[in-house]
Design an enzyme around this catalytic site. Structure first.
Site, PDB file in Angstrom:
ATOM      1  N   LYS A 260       0.845  -1.205   0.000  1.00  0.00           N
ATOM      2  CA  LYS A 260       0.000   0.000   0.000  1.00  0.00           C
ATOM      3  C   LYS A 260       0.875   1.247   0.000  1.00  0.00           C
ATOM      4  CE  LYS A 260      -3.160   2.686   2.978  1.00  0.00           C
ATOM      5  NZ  LYS A 260      -3.959   2.734   4.219  1.00  0.00           N
ATOM      6  N   ASP A 265      -2.731  10.319   3.311  1.00  0.00           N
ATOM      7  CA  ASP A 265      -4.097   9.894   3.621  1.00  0.00           C
ATOM      8  C   ASP A 265      -4.779  10.945   4.485  1.00  0.00           C
ATOM      9  OD1 ASP A 265      -6.456   8.626   4.158  1.00  0.00           O
ATOM     10  OD2 ASP A 265      -5.582   7.057   5.437  1.00  0.00           O
ATOM     11  N   LYS A 272      -9.908  13.132   8.256  1.00  0.00           N
ATOM     12  CA  LYS A 272      -9.311  12.799   9.551  1.00  0.00           C
ATOM     13  C   LYS A 272      -9.228  14.041  10.424  1.00  0.00           C
ATOM     14  CE  LYS A 272      -6.282   8.968   8.164  1.00  0.00           C
ATOM     15  NZ  LYS A 272      -6.881   7.929   9.016  1.00  0.00           N
ATOM     16  N   ASP A 283       1.663   6.731   5.184  1.00  0.00           N
ATOM     17  CA  ASP A 283       0.704   5.721   4.734  1.00  0.00           C
ATOM     18  C   ASP A 283       1.171   5.009   3.456  1.00  0.00           C
ATOM     19  OD1 ASP A 283      -1.585   4.369   5.417  1.00  0.00           O
ATOM     20  OD2 ASP A 283      -2.951   5.734   4.390  1.00  0.00           O
ATOM     21  N   ASP A 342     -12.205   7.012   4.408  1.00  0.00           N
ATOM     22  CA  ASP A 342     -10.919   6.854   5.096  1.00  0.00           C
ATOM     23  C   ASP A 342     -10.484   5.384   5.136  1.00  0.00           C
ATOM     24  OD1 ASP A 342      -8.648   7.621   6.371  1.00  0.00           O
ATOM     25  OD2 ASP A 342      -9.588   7.981   8.328  1.00  0.00           O
ATOM     26  N   GLU A 344      -9.534   3.590   2.784  1.00  0.00           N
ATOM     27  CA  GLU A 344      -9.156   3.613   1.364  1.00  0.00           C
ATOM     28  C   GLU A 344      -8.105   2.568   1.018  1.00  0.00           C
ATOM     29  OE1 GLU A 344      -7.692   5.352   3.591  1.00  0.00           O
ATOM     30  OE2 GLU A 344      -5.588   5.017   3.075  1.00  0.00           O
ATOM     31  N   ARG A 346      -7.831  -0.626   1.670  1.00  0.00           N
ATOM     32  CA  ARG A 346      -8.399  -1.867   1.129  1.00  0.00           C
ATOM     33  C   ARG A 346      -8.943  -1.653  -0.279  1.00  0.00           C
ATOM     34  NH1 ARG A 346     -12.352  -2.078   6.178  1.00  0.00           N
ATOM     35  NH2 ARG A 346     -10.604  -0.867   7.007  1.00  0.00           N
TER      36      ARG A 346
HETATM   37  N1  BES Z   1      -3.948   4.745   6.982  1.00  0.00           N
HETATM   38  C1  BES Z   1      -5.030   4.530   7.862  1.00  0.00           C
HETATM   39  C2  BES Z   1      -4.663   3.603   9.018  1.00  0.00           C
HETATM   40  C3  BES Z   1      -3.882   4.223  10.127  1.00  0.00           C
HETATM   41  C4  BES Z   1      -4.495   5.024  11.060  1.00  0.00           C
HETATM   42  C5  BES Z   1      -2.550   3.958  10.256  1.00  0.00           C
HETATM   43  C6  BES Z   1      -3.761   5.570  12.096  1.00  0.00           C
HETATM   44  C7  BES Z   1      -1.813   4.471  11.304  1.00  0.00           C
HETATM   45  C8  BES Z   1      -2.416   5.289  12.224  1.00  0.00           C
HETATM   46  C9  BES Z   1      -6.210   3.903   7.125  1.00  0.00           C
HETATM   47  O1  BES Z   1      -6.350   4.298   5.823  1.00  0.00           O
HETATM   48  C10 BES Z   1      -7.429   4.319   7.859  1.00  0.00           C
HETATM   49  O2  BES Z   1      -7.706   5.484   7.865  1.00  0.00           O
HETATM   50  N2  BES Z   1      -8.110   3.367   8.474  1.00  0.00           N
HETATM   51  C11 BES Z   1      -9.270   3.645   9.227  1.00  0.00           C
HETATM   52  C12 BES Z   1     -10.301   2.586   8.882  1.00  0.00           C
HETATM   53  C13 BES Z   1     -11.662   2.905   9.429  1.00  0.00           C
HETATM   54  C14 BES Z   1     -12.253   4.090   8.722  1.00  0.00           C
HETATM   55  C15 BES Z   1     -12.537   1.679   9.228  1.00  0.00           C
HETATM   56  C16 BES Z   1      -8.904   3.597  10.710  1.00  0.00           C
HETATM   57  O3  BES Z   1      -8.113   2.748  11.096  1.00  0.00           O
HETATM   58  O4  BES Z   1      -9.388   4.441  11.439  1.00  0.00           O
HETATM   59 ZN    ZN Z   2      -4.694   4.894   4.852  1.00  0.00          ZN
HETATM   60 MN    MN Z   3      -7.452   6.107   5.662  1.00  0.00          MN
END
Ligand code: BES
Ligand code: ZN
Ligand code: MN
Length: 488
Positions: A260, A265, A272, A283, A342, A344, A346
């Site tokens: 990825k 992000d 966010k 990311d 968010d 994204e 996957r």
């Molecule tokens: N890149 C983030 C995951 C992430 C969050 C990595 C904080 C490191 C620190 C990912 O794209 C994301 O935003 N995931 C969300 C998923 C949720 C919306 C189901 C998350 O983990 O909050």
């Molecule tokens: Zn992300």
């Molecule tokens: Mn995200």
């Protein structure tokens, strides 16, 4: 950095610093060093300045002795690879502080496995020489060479093999760290694509490596509408980077690594919160780890076929951006209701996993900073692993243990998959507030049914926050260990 192995008489070897791993009981080599340094180790132990406790460091400056400086590293109680790595890393830190140009490492006191010790030493040394440079001066490292000493001639080959392998892994970690640390205004999808191309060109003489960059139009033809939906809200064009390394016979099925690379992000329309948002430049660390691994494979000429696939895009909220509730059709034909923009990662990985089938893979491993939930589950110690093949999960866990780059498994049971139900599409892109790492894995599993597959969630391990903010280069060491075992 130059690494060499030697078993020559210790009294004849010269170095600015000698590093001696030892417990309170001195080994034969420690006794020799003790003698050469006017019983300095005995005195340090007598005065209780040095106890030999695992990870303890004591720097002894001995201007009057033939060995001007020794760095003692406590080994009592060192019982696993993680502790060994921590101790060796601490010794590297102390060594760098002395500003030595040359170093002599006394091998064989940490483990009987000389190759393993040489590996971790070279890896830690090279990893310790990294500092971010681009917008500041960075630190110029002083260390130029290290000699790994061991008692027997018979161990020299093992030591050399370990040094070569560990050095390449350390360099690959540094490649991944530098890409991770670069800000998102420089490290864009196009920048990553250019890096991949120049890797191919630089290494072409050494190995069979080809790089292909798919741009938006190519992805449209392939119907990668899930991946493209993430890029929709950004001015930066997305890139799908494909690097093909052929180290083995062409008929041998490759391992495909999918990394990825969301170069920033923001969350998209599901924006966010502002606090710590800068860290979302990291990311793309999954993709960076794949680039690092491809580098090391070429360097080591590992006899294995590996394809690296890196979907690279920003996730931004402009007027064309995907809106919560939008439905897209992925390359596989499965439809997705995007309830949260968010989630994204996957969305770009699923089309990449479908694309991976084109290479008739033996195994597919994706690496992604996918969920904040994995940090709640495993903290910053282990990466998460989820797999549709228990043998593969076991192999990755074992490689993680060996390389001190650990992973821990979470289940992919259908009870979790049920949480992805949508009224308007084949699945939603989120599974609600519980078990976020697992539901993300269940989502990906729907795209990985045709081959052995594992997913590594490195959101907790790819970088550290706070005053030491920076990328870690994980899970390069784990992936390299896995590939090394597989190439055997
Ligand atoms: N890149 C983030 C995951 C992430 C969050 C990595 C904080 C490191 C620190 C990912 O794209 C994301 O935003 N995931 C969300 C998923 C949720 C919306 C189901 C998350 O983990 O909050
Ligand atoms: Zn992300
Ligand atoms: Mn995200």
């Amino acid at each position: 950095m130059k690494f060499t192995a030697s078993c020559a008489e210790l009294s004849g070897l010269k170095a600015d610093s000698l590093i001696l791993p030892t417990g309170s009981e001195l080994s034969n080599s420690a006794k020799v060093v003790n003698k050469l340094t006017l019983n300095s180790i005995d005195s340090a132990i007598e005065s209780a300045e040095f106890t030999g406790k695992s990870g303890q460091i004591l720097v002894l400056n001995l201007p009057q002795s033939p060995l001007q400086r020794i760095i003692l590293l406590g080994t009592d109680g060192l019982s696993n690879q993680r502790q060994i790595k921590k101790a060796v890393t601490a010794a590297c830190g102390a060594l760098n502080k002395t500003k030595s140009k040359t170093a002599l490492w006394i091998g064989g006191n940490i483990t009987q496995d000389i190759q393993a010790e040489a590996t971790i030493v070279a890896q830690s040394i090279n990893a310790s020489l990294y500092s971010y440079k681009k917008h500041n001066a960075g630190n110029k490292p002083n260390l130029e060479s290290l000699t790994f000493w061991s008692t027997q001639q018979s161990a020299i080959q093992s030591a050399e093999a370990g040094l070569k392998y560990g050095a390449a892994v350390g360099d690959a970690m540094n490649t991944a760290k530098q890409l991770g640390n670069l800000p998102a205004n420089i490290c864009t999808p196009s920048y990553l694509a250019a890096q991949a191309i120049s890797l191919g060109e630089a290494k072409l003489a050494k190995a069979s490596i080809t790089t292909e960059i798919l741009d938006r139009a190519d992805m449209q033809l392939l119907k990668m509408d899930s991946l493209l939906s993430v890029a929709e809200g950004s001015e930066e064009p997305p890139k799908l980077i494909v690097i093909n390394y052929q180290g083995a016979k062409s008929e041998e099925k490759p391992v495909v690594l999918v990394g990825k690379a969301v170069t920033f992000d923001s969350g998209g329309i599901s924006l966010k919160p502002g606090r710590g948002m800068d860290e979302m430049k990291y990311d793309m660390c999954g993709g960076a780890s794949v680039l690092g691994v491809m580098n090391a494979l070429v360097e080591l000429e590992l006899p294995i076929n590996v394809v690296g696939i890196i979907p690279a895009t920003e996730n931004m909220p402009n007027g064309r951006a995907t809106k919560p509730g939008d439905v897209v059709t992925s390359m596989s034909g499965q439809t997705i209701e995007i309830l949260n923009t968010d989630a994204e990662g996957r969305l770009i990985l699923c089309d990449s996993l479908t694309y991976a089938a084109k290479f008739n893979p033996d195994t597919v491993i994706d690496i992604a900073t996918l969920t904040g939930a994995v940090i709640s589950a495993l903290g910053k110690v282990a990466s998460g692993v989820l797999s549709n093949d228990q043998q593969l999960a076991n192999d990755l866990i074992e490689s993680g243990t060996q390389s001190a780059d650990p992973v821990w498994q979470l289940p992919l049971w259908e009870e979790y998959d049920d949480l992805l139900k949508s009224n308007f599409a084949d699945m939603a892109n989120i599974g609600g507030p519980q078990a976020g790492t697992i539901t993300a894995g269940c989502f990906l599993a729907r795209y990985a049914q045709d081959y052995k597959w594992a997913h590594l969630d490195v959101a907790g391990t790819a970088w550290v926050s706070g005053t030491n903010k920076g990328a870690t280069g994980r899970p390069v060491a784990l992936l390299m260990e896995y590939l090394r075992q597989k190439a055997k």
